[in-house]
Write a protein that holds these residues in place. Sequence first.
Motif, PDB file in Angstrom:
ATOM      1  N   ILE A  89       0.809  -1.223   0.000  1.00 29.36           N
ATOM      2  CA  ILE A  89       0.000   0.000   0.000  1.00 29.36           C
ATOM      3  C   ILE A  89       0.841   1.272   0.000  1.00 29.36           C
ATOM      4  CG2 ILE A  89      -1.918  -1.148   1.125  1.00 29.36           C
ATOM      5  CD1 ILE A  89      -1.157   0.279   3.715  1.00 29.36           C
ATOM      6  N   LYS A  92      -0.252   3.625  -2.773  1.00 30.21           N
ATOM      7  CA  LYS A  92      -1.705   3.705  -2.987  1.00 30.21           C
ATOM      8  C   LYS A  92      -2.269   4.988  -2.387  1.00 30.21           C
ATOM      9  CE  LYS A  92      -1.806  -0.554  -4.554  1.00 30.21           C
ATOM     10  NZ  LYS A  92      -1.877  -0.844  -5.930  1.00 30.21           N
ATOM     11  N   GLU A  96      -7.476   3.668  -0.579  1.00 31.44           N
ATOM     12  CA  GLU A  96      -7.022   2.296  -0.818  1.00 31.44           C
ATOM     13  C   GLU A  96      -6.228   1.757   0.364  1.00 31.44           C
ATOM     14  OE1 GLU A  96      -6.483   1.926  -5.607  1.00 31.44           O
ATOM     15  OE2 GLU A  96      -4.969   3.063  -4.504  1.00 31.44           O
ATOM     16  N   LYS A  97      -5.417   2.606   0.985  1.00 32.28           N
ATOM     17  CA  LYS A  97      -4.648   2.177   2.157  1.00 32.28           C
ATOM     18  C   LYS A  97      -5.568   1.720   3.284  1.00 32.28           C
ATOM     19  CE  LYS A  97      -0.553   5.000   1.428  1.00 32.28           C
ATOM     20  NZ  LYS A  97       0.309   6.051   1.957  1.00 32.28           N
ATOM     21  N   TYR A 100      -7.289  -1.676   2.246  1.00 34.62           N
ATOM     22  CA  TYR A 100      -6.411  -2.847   2.306  1.00 34.62           C
ATOM     23  C   TYR A 100      -5.996  -3.178   3.738  1.00 34.62           C
ATOM     24  CZ  TYR A 100      -6.027  -2.911  -2.773  1.00 34.62           C
ATOM     25  OH  TYR A 100      -6.310  -2.998  -4.106  1.00 34.62           O
ATOM     26  N   GLU A 101      -5.839  -2.184   4.596  1.00 35.86           N
ATOM     27  CA  GLU A 101      -5.504  -2.465   5.989  1.00 35.86           C
ATOM     28  C   GLU A 101      -6.664  -3.147   6.712  1.00 35.86           C
ATOM     29  OE1 GLU A 101      -4.172   1.169   7.741  1.00 35.86           O
ATOM     30  OE2 GLU A 101      -2.213   1.052   6.797  1.00 35.86           O
TER      31      GLU A 101
END
Length: 129
Positions: A89, A92, A96-97, A100-101
């Motif tokens: 990430i 990103k 998006e971060k 995805y986290e």
Amino acid sequence: MIIIKKLFLLFCLCFLFNIGEIDSNNDKVLLYDKEHLYDENNFKVYFVNTNSNELKNILKILDIRVLSYMINDEKYYAKDIDDLINNYIEDKSLQEKIYYENYGIQIDGINIMSNTEELLKLEALTNVY
């Protein structure tokens, strides 16, 4: 005479549509030697719909050393899943971060160093092809 025509037609269709190539996943079957369960080897394991959160929980249970992760046909080297997420990430956007986290990353496969017994356990815990 009709049987000969049908057999000829079937034979021609085999060459025309290349029926031998229909099963495209036959080369991705997990093969192992049950005689040498404790020999340590290097394996490439591909997953069906496995994300990083699931894989993290599975790897806690098993004695497997992950050498690399494959995401979207790219290889990533990381010491653990958290480090992988941070590397992935890095470039990103903020949205998006956060995504995805929270939800994890779709992992296509991993390159591992383990014995065959641990590989069998991995196969039982997740969808491997």
